[in-house]
Design a protein around this motif. Structure first.
Motif, mmCIF file in Angstrom:
data_model
loop_
_atom_site.group_PDB
_atom_site.id
_atom_site.type_symbol
_atom_site.label_atom_id
_atom_site.label_comp_id
_atom_site.label_asym_id
_atom_site.label_seq_id
_atom_site.Cartn_x
_atom_site.Cartn_y
_atom_site.Cartn_z
ATOM 1 N N TRP A 250 0.834 -1.193 0.000
ATOM 2 C CA TRP A 250 0.000 0.000 0.000
ATOM 3 C C TRP A 250 0.878 1.255 0.000
ATOM 4 C CZ3 TRP A 250 -5.395 -0.868 1.885
ATOM 5 C CH2 TRP A 250 -5.623 -2.194 2.262
ATOM 6 N N SER A 251 0.309 2.353 -0.459
ATOM 7 C CA SER A 251 0.912 3.676 -0.315
ATOM 8 C C SER A 251 0.009 4.480 0.609
ATOM 9 C CB SER A 251 1.040 4.366 -1.677
ATOM 10 O OG SER A 251 1.480 5.704 -1.529
ATOM 11 N N VAL A 252 0.567 4.906 1.746
ATOM 12 C CA VAL A 252 -0.234 5.538 2.797
ATOM 13 C C VAL A 252 0.413 6.859 3.206
ATOM 14 C CG1 VAL A 252 -1.095 5.264 5.162
ATOM 15 C CG2 VAL A 252 -1.011 3.287 3.635
ATOM 16 N N PRO A 253 -0.358 7.932 3.421
ATOM 17 C CA PRO A 253 0.232 9.183 3.901
ATOM 18 C C PRO A 253 1.001 8.967 5.207
ATOM 19 C CG PRO A 253 -2.044 9.533 3.218
ATOM 20 C CD PRO A 253 -1.814 8.050 3.196
ATOM 21 N N THR B 259 10.017 7.531 2.653
ATOM 22 C CA THR B 259 8.899 8.307 2.128
ATOM 23 C C THR B 259 9.184 8.817 0.721
ATOM 24 O OG1 THR B 259 9.724 10.378 3.075
ATOM 25 C CG2 THR B 259 8.258 9.048 4.446
ATOM 26 N N ARG C 80 4.401 10.109 1.355
ATOM 27 C CA ARG C 80 3.719 8.828 1.498
ATOM 28 C C ARG C 80 4.716 7.736 1.860
ATOM 29 N NH1 ARG C 80 -1.441 9.622 -0.421
ATOM 30 N NH2 ARG C 80 -1.923 7.410 -0.390
ATOM 31 N N HIS D 262 -7.629 3.731 1.554
ATOM 32 C CA HIS D 262 -6.676 3.370 0.511
ATOM 33 C C HIS D 262 -6.897 1.926 0.048
ATOM 34 C CE1 HIS D 262 -4.930 7.086 1.912
ATOM 35 N NE2 HIS D 262 -4.833 6.559 3.129
#
Length: 200
Positions: A20-23, A36, A40, A180
């Motif tokens: 996943w790409s997560v803030p 990062t 992200r 997401h």
């Protein structure tokens, strides 16, 4: 007192792994810096079914790609298992914050986990028929006592892309993954993983 095997642990099984790409602002606290890009972070989640030979248990894990100096690795933020021995060993040997949960594992790679608060997450996927045999070498970085524990992880398995549909409870401890969706998912068959010993 719950007994568990000495390190290293050699585990075998199968898994459904998603990336996943997560803030960064959504992440739980970490003991080291996340890697990062444009604000992200990279997060991996997996349902794992460990089978003989070795310890037999099931697991749901979420880990973040991190760096410590020039070293890359992962830091496990949330993890649930259905084995008291795995829970105790993970915490006492490597600082991995394992908690207990109940698992349902249907055909293929369809699984769910729940704890005392209800369903944590579930995944639905069909296992791949073919795959490419790939190695993985990394380390986990975890808070341990007053410092850090770095534990080497080496794994091999037959890896193939698949379509995985995740459902994450909006009130659970993985809710920071919502809304997401995974960027990519793979199925792993014939997994063999050596975990440890911890670097002192």
């Amino acid at each position: 007192m719950v007994s568990y095997p000495p390190e290293p642990w050699v585990l075998h099984g199968r898994a459904c792994l998603s990336v996943w790409s997560v803030p960064v602002t959504a992440l739980p606290p970490l003991p080291v810096r996340p890697v990062t890009l444009s604000g992200r972070a990279v997060v991996g989640t997996a349902f794992v079914d460990y089978q003989p030979p070795g310890m037999v248990y099931r697991e749901l894990v979420a880990a973040v790609l991190v760096r410590h100096g020039l070293r890359l690795g992962v830091s496990i933020t949330r993890i649930w298992v259905d084995s008291a021995a795995s829970r105790a060993g993970g915490r006492e040997l490597w600082g991995i914050p394992k908690e207990l949960a109940e698992f349902e594992w249907e055909r293929g790679l369809t699984a769910s986990a729940r704890d005392v608060d209800g369903t944590i997450a579930s995944v639905r996927a069909e296992p791949p028929r073919f795959g490419l045999w790939l190695p993985l070498m990394t380390s986990t970085w975890q808070a341990f006592g007053r410092g850090l524990a770095r534990t080497p992880l080496r794994a091999t398995g037959s890896v193939a892309p698949l379509r995985a549909t995740w459902s994450v409870s909006p009130g659970g401890r993985l809710s920071w993954l919502r809304p997401h969706r995974p960027l990519v998912s793979v199925g792993i068959r014939g997994l063999r993983m050596k975990f440890g010993p911890r670097r002192r």
